[in-house]
Write a protein that holds these residues in place. Structure first.
Motif, short mmCIF file in Angstrom:
data_model
loop_
_atom_site.label_atom_id
_atom_site.label_comp_id
_atom_site.label_asym_id
_atom_site.label_seq_id
_atom_site.Cartn_x
_atom_site.Cartn_y
_atom_site.Cartn_z
N GLY A 50 -29.99 -9.54 19.18
CA GLY A 50 -29.74 -10.58 20.41
C GLY A 50 -29.46 -9.34 21.21
N LYS A 51 -29.12 -9.72 22.13
CA LYS A 51 -28.49 -8.93 23.97
C LYS A 51 -27.83 -8.10 23.53
CE LYS A 51 -26.73 -8.68 28.19
NZ LYS A 51 -25.89 -9.25 28.77
N ARG B 88 -20.25 -9.88 7.92
CA ARG B 88 -19.91 -9.37 8.47
C ARG B 88 -18.12 -8.13 8.92
NH1 ARG B 88 -18.68 -13.85 12.27
NH2 ARG B 88 -20.25 -15.84 11.47
N ALA C 18 -23.02 -14.02 15.87
CA ALA C 18 -23.08 -15.83 16.31
C ALA C 18 -24.71 -15.55 16.70
CB ALA C 18 -22.34 -16.58 15.77
N THR C 19 -24.44 -14.36 17.76
CA THR C 19 -24.99 -14.66 18.85
C THR C 19 -26.50 -12.98 18.47
OG1 THR C 19 -23.96 -12.98 20.03
CG2 THR C 19 -23.63 -15.82 20.25
N GLY C 20 -26.04 -12.41 17.49
CA GLY C 20 -27.38 -11.24 17.56
C GLY C 20 -26.80 -10.06 18.82
N ARG C 21 -25.51 -10.45 19.45
CA ARG C 21 -25.01 -9.32 20.82
C ARG C 21 -24.49 -8.26 20.11
NH1 ARG C 21 -21.32 -7.81 24.01
NH2 ARG C 21 -21.47 -7.63 26.34
N CYS D 37 -23.06 -4.43 21.12
CA CYS D 37 -22.50 -3.44 22.80
C CYS D 37 -21.54 -2.02 21.78
CB CYS D 37 -20.80 -4.50 23.07
SG CYS D 37 -21.01 -3.59 24.51
N CYS E 74 -20.37 -6.07 18.14
CA CYS E 74 -21.17 -6.76 17.38
C CYS E 74 -20.75 -8.34 16.86
CB CYS E 74 -21.95 -6.65 15.77
SG CYS E 74 -22.93 -7.64 15.20
N GLN E 75 -21.78 -9.76 17.56
CA GLN E 75 -21.38 -10.99 17.48
C GLN E 75 -22.55 -11.67 16.70
OE1 GLN E 75 -21.23 -12.19 21.43
NE2 GLN E 75 -19.47 -11.48 22.26
N LEU F 256 -24.90 -8.27 10.86
CA LEU F 256 -25.86 -8.95 11.76
C LEU F 256 -26.01 -9.54 9.89
CD1 LEU F 256 -28.08 -7.61 13.93
CD2 LEU F 256 -26.12 -9.64 14.48
#
Length: 187
Positions: free
Chosen positions: A113-114, A162, A130-133, A135, A127-128, A159
């Motif tokens: 994601g972002k 977890r 759920a959102t694909g974000r 950092c 990494c999150q 992704l």
């Protein structure tokens, strides 16, 4: 008898300040800690200060060598960085990460994601799922390029998995067989 470790006591050994922690260990352990090169000693409960001082004096050459290595390390450079240096690292990392994500995403069957970039002191990325974000730490600009690629692949693996358990390590082994060597360069 089970005793909990107490707060470190400061011990002066010649011109050296040592953080001494007494705890349930069998041997003395000496560490020179980044980023400033402070000295820590763990000692068994009954060890005398005199014995600790002699131990530290006997390791003085090693302590100085380790401090010199730390002073020239990316960790030390990052700790003393100016805002302009951090901005330059961000620019470099921002330029490199999207192509790595674009290359690795299809290979791994994931879609990020972002992408975000931060100057972090305790982690290389996050990494999150759920959102694909994802950092990425801008301090990776101070390390060889293969380290940045390792962190990107590591976060992309999150992704699919977890945690850092056996399935995660199996994914890392499959996609980047030398990931452990790359990770070790960041330590």
């Amino acid at each position: 008898m089970s005793r909990k470790p107490v707060q470190p006591e400061l011990l002066r050994v010649d011109d050296l300040e040592v953080r001494l922690t007494r705890k349930r260990v069998k041997n003395l352990h000496l560490r020179v800690k980044p980023p400033d090169g402070h000295v820590e000693v763990s000692a068994p409960w009954g060890t005398s200060e005199r014995f600790v001082r002699e131990f530290v004096r006997g390791k003085r050459a090693w302590i100085e060598q380790r401090r010199a290595e730390l002073a020239d390390s990316p960790q030390a450079r990052a700790a003393a960085a100016t805002p302009e240096e951090v901005a330059a690292w961000r620019q470099a990392v921002e330029a490199c990460v999207p192509p790595l994500v674009a290359a690795w995403g299809p290979i791994m069957g994931v879609r990020a994601g972002k992408l975000a970039y931060r100057n972090m002191t305790s982690r290389w990325g996050s990494c999150q799922p759920a959102t694909g974000r994802i950092c990425i730490n801008v301090r990776l600009a101070l390390y060889p390029p293969e380290c940045l690629e390792y962190v990107v692949v590591h976060e992309l693996c999150h992704l699919r998995e977890r945690g850092h358990g056996p399935r995660f390590r199996a994914l890392m082994d499959a996609y980047m067989p030398d990931w452990r060597q790359r990770r070790d360069k960041l330590r």
